[in-house]
Design an enzyme around this catalytic site. Structure first.
Site, PDB file in Angstrom:
ATOM      1  N   TRP A 120       0.834  -1.204   0.000  1.00 11.88           N
ATOM      2  CA  TRP A 120       0.000   0.000   0.000  1.00 11.88           C
ATOM      3  C   TRP A 120       0.866   1.250   0.000  1.00 11.88           C
ATOM      4  O   TRP A 120       0.510   2.263  -0.600  1.00 11.88           O
ATOM      5  CB  TRP A 120      -0.913   0.010   1.236  1.00 11.88           C
ATOM      6  CG  TRP A 120      -1.807   1.218   1.334  1.00 11.88           C
ATOM      7  CD1 TRP A 120      -3.045   1.377   0.790  1.00 11.88           C
ATOM      8  CD2 TRP A 120      -1.536   2.454   2.011  1.00 11.88           C
ATOM      9  NE1 TRP A 120      -3.559   2.605   1.088  1.00 11.88           N
ATOM     10  CE2 TRP A 120      -2.644   3.295   1.837  1.00 11.88           C
ATOM     11  CE3 TRP A 120      -0.448   2.920   2.752  1.00 11.88           C
ATOM     12  CZ2 TRP A 120      -2.709   4.573   2.383  1.00 11.88           C
ATOM     13  CZ3 TRP A 120      -0.509   4.205   3.293  1.00 11.88           C
ATOM     14  CH2 TRP A 120      -1.630   5.014   3.115  1.00 11.88           C
ATOM     15  N   HIS A 121       2.019   1.176   0.659  1.00 13.58           N
ATOM     16  CA  HIS A 121       2.871   2.351   0.786  1.00 13.58           C
ATOM     17  C   HIS A 121       3.628   2.683  -0.493  1.00 13.58           C
ATOM     18  O   HIS A 121       4.101   3.814  -0.651  1.00 13.58           O
ATOM     19  CB  HIS A 121       3.868   2.165   1.935  1.00 13.58           C
ATOM     20  CG  HIS A 121       3.257   2.358   3.284  1.00 13.58           C
ATOM     21  ND1 HIS A 121       2.585   1.358   3.952  1.00 13.58           N
ATOM     22  CD2 HIS A 121       3.198   3.448   4.100  1.00 13.58           C
ATOM     23  CE1 HIS A 121       2.152   1.825   5.113  1.00 13.58           C
ATOM     24  NE2 HIS A 121       2.507   3.083   5.232  1.00 13.58           N
ATOM     25  N   GLY A 122       3.778   1.755  -1.395  1.00 15.40           N
ATOM     26  CA  GLY A 122       4.497   2.054  -2.620  1.00 15.40           C
ATOM     27  C   GLY A 122       4.679   0.826  -3.486  1.00 15.40           C
ATOM     28  O   GLY A 122       4.699  -0.309  -2.991  1.00 15.40           O
ATOM     29  N   PHE A 134       1.533   8.140  -2.091  1.00 17.71           N
ATOM     30  CA  PHE A 134       0.318   7.466  -1.719  1.00 17.71           C
ATOM     31  C   PHE A 134      -0.885   8.057  -2.415  1.00 17.71           C
ATOM     32  O   PHE A 134      -1.987   7.568  -2.236  1.00 17.71           O
ATOM     33  CB  PHE A 134       0.096   7.507  -0.192  1.00 17.71           C
ATOM     34  CG  PHE A 134       1.312   7.027   0.563  1.00 17.71           C
ATOM     35  CD1 PHE A 134       2.140   6.047   0.036  1.00 17.71           C
ATOM     36  CD2 PHE A 134       1.637   7.557   1.791  1.00 17.71           C
ATOM     37  CE1 PHE A 134       3.262   5.604   0.718  1.00 17.71           C
ATOM     38  CE2 PHE A 134       2.752   7.118   2.487  1.00 17.71           C
ATOM     39  CZ  PHE A 134       3.561   6.139   1.944  1.00 17.71           C
TER      40      PHE A 134
END
Length: 480
Positions: A330-332, A480
């Site tokens: 989710w972060h990258g 994000f």
């Protein structure tokens, strides 16, 4: 790019406030007051977002329409006692949202993986990432799921729903606001002077965190990052990752404070997103205090639906690893984020197995030291997308570098940034929050008012001066 948006906010916000509070000075408009206020927030939020992302405003409006319509479908099918159709509506909403997120955020990552296959050469999309897409995608998904579960009532007013999706105070950097936590506030809320003044103070506190603390320690991190790794002493490497960790905390918690403050000015009560995570005594505690809204989202919409801890240890461990791999990616869109997620998932599993009871028997200081070392090692994995550089940096931190334990450069950094590190360290604890109000409470009211208002006025003036003069104002959560 987007922060350009901070100076824009100072010009845009007073106009928005005047328009928002028009019904206060026009009492005959009171019957339509909420519709007007939500409409102003909806339009104002779109303008704010369009300042940084004029093209992708269409994507945000599309997401709004998709989940607004799917929420109505879910409710209709449930009223008609068609549970399968209701489930299909929820699944359709999730697929559309995740497909949008996947296309824009992970398209090139997946293309890179496919291109490893001999004979495959798919050109990269090179699409700019829509700002805040991970935040508002998760928010809109939570709405449809909550309607299906009966945790929230369906929102039939598209202006009110659009206000929820696009609400500018928390749109770009969170927190992730679940619909059920503000559903009632969208339909019925009141603004008063106490909430408004609290919002101003909270916003200024967050602005000071971001501009005066995060940005300044970020300069040290950028300086150390530019040093060739063979020249990094252990002390310099540790100061560098401490600088990054403090920058990340004061940057992100500062944005969350600004979001809570702005929301309070408009009558919203957002949940807290940070609770002094660096005072934790375990990784389990750390993730209860850091980015609380993200942890809550994954727990309620992934971990518990998978079974949580209800079906034996093996499935619980599977669920933890899956959740943390998803948290990482989710972060990258890069392998280091998957490794970062797996790293914390493994630590949490070890704590559940045996570490937590063991830590509880040891002195508290040992737990703090363990948690801090584990977290800052994790930040190395997080910040280096090139894992070769990441392993090299970790090696320097633990003494595997020709530069040794320290050198004149590290002592220079320590001399110049020592006081700032001390301020950041104390500011990461509840010390100021606990002791300053206690100290003020023993003074006359006029002294309390003068000192408190004077402090926030100085913070505001320093932030404005810094923003006008400085060229360094990074937006860490742009990816994000």
């Amino acid at each position: 790019m987007v922060f350009s948006s901070l100076p824009f906010l100072f010009r845009f916000f007073p106009i928005l406030l005047v328009l928002y509070f028009i019904p206060v000075v026009l009492p005959f408009w009171k019957h339509h007051s909420l519709l007007w206020r939500n409409g102003i927030l909806f339009a104002g939020s779109l303008i704010f977002y369009a300042w940084g992302e004029p093209v992708y405003i269409v994507l945000m409006l599309f997401s709004t329409l998709v989940d607004y319509s799917h929420g109505i479908l879910v409710k209709r099918y449930q009223d008609q006692q068609r549970p399968t159709a209701a489930k299909m509506a929820v699944a359709s909403s999730a697929v559309i949202n995740l497909a949008l997120l996947g296309f824009f955020k992970y398209g090139d990552f997946l293309i890179g993986i496919l291109n490893q296959i001999p004979g495959v050469a798919i050109p990269a999309l090179n699409l700019p990432l829509p700002i805040g897409i991970s935040f508002y995608t998760f928010q809109t998904m939570s709405y449809t799921i909550d309607v299906y579960r009966g945790d929230a009532k369906v929102q039939k007013n598209i202006i009110s729903f659009g206000t929820y999706v696009t609400l500018f105070p928390q749109l770009i950097a969170g927190p992730i606001v679940q619909f059920k936590t503000i559903a009632q506030q969208l339909d019925c809320r009141s603004e008063d002077w106490d909430s408004f003044s609290y919002g101003i103070r909270r916003f200024l506190a967050g602005l000071g965190k971001k501009v005066l603390l995060a940005n300044n320690i970020g300069l040290l991190w950028d300086t150390i990052l530019a040093i060739p790794q063979p020249e990094l002493s252990a002390l310099t490497a540790w100061m560098g990752i401490l600088a990054f960790g403090f920058q990340l905390y004061f940057d992100f918690s500062g944005y969350s404070d600004m979001a809570v403050g702005l929301g309070s000015m408009f009558g919203f009560r957002f949940l807290e997103n940070f609770q002094y995570p660096y005072i934790s005594k375990s990784i389990t505690e750390f993730w209860r205090r850091w980015h609380i809204s993200l942890g809550t989202w994954f727990r309620e919409y992934v971990y518990i639906p998978l079974g949580g801890n209800r079906h034996g240890r093996a499935k619980q461990l599977r669920n933890i690893i899956l959740v943390w791999l998803l948290t990482g990616i989710w972060h990258g869109a890069n392998w280091n984020f998957l490794i970062w997620g797996a790293y914390f998932g493994l630590l949490l599993i070890l704590e559940k197995w045996f570490l937590l009871p063991w830590l509880e028997k040891l002195p508290t200081a040992f737990g703090h030291l363990y948690a801090l070392v584990a977290v800052f090692v994790g930040w190395v994995i997080f910040c280096f997308e090139d894992m070769g550089q990441g392993w090299g940096y970790l090696g320097a931190m633990f003494g595997f570098s020709p530069a040794g334990a320290w050198n004149t450069e590290s002592l220079y950094f320590l001399t110049n940034y020592g006081i700032l590190f001390l301020i950041l360290a104390v500011g990461s604890t509840p010390f100021f929050h606990k002791h300053i109000p206690l100290w003020l409470s023993k003074r006359p009211i006029w002294v309390q008012t003068l000192l408190e208002n004077g402090f926030y006025a100085v913070v505001f003036l320093l932030c404005v001066a810094y923003l006008v003069d400085a060229t360094y104002n990074p937006f860490l959560y742009f990816r994000f």
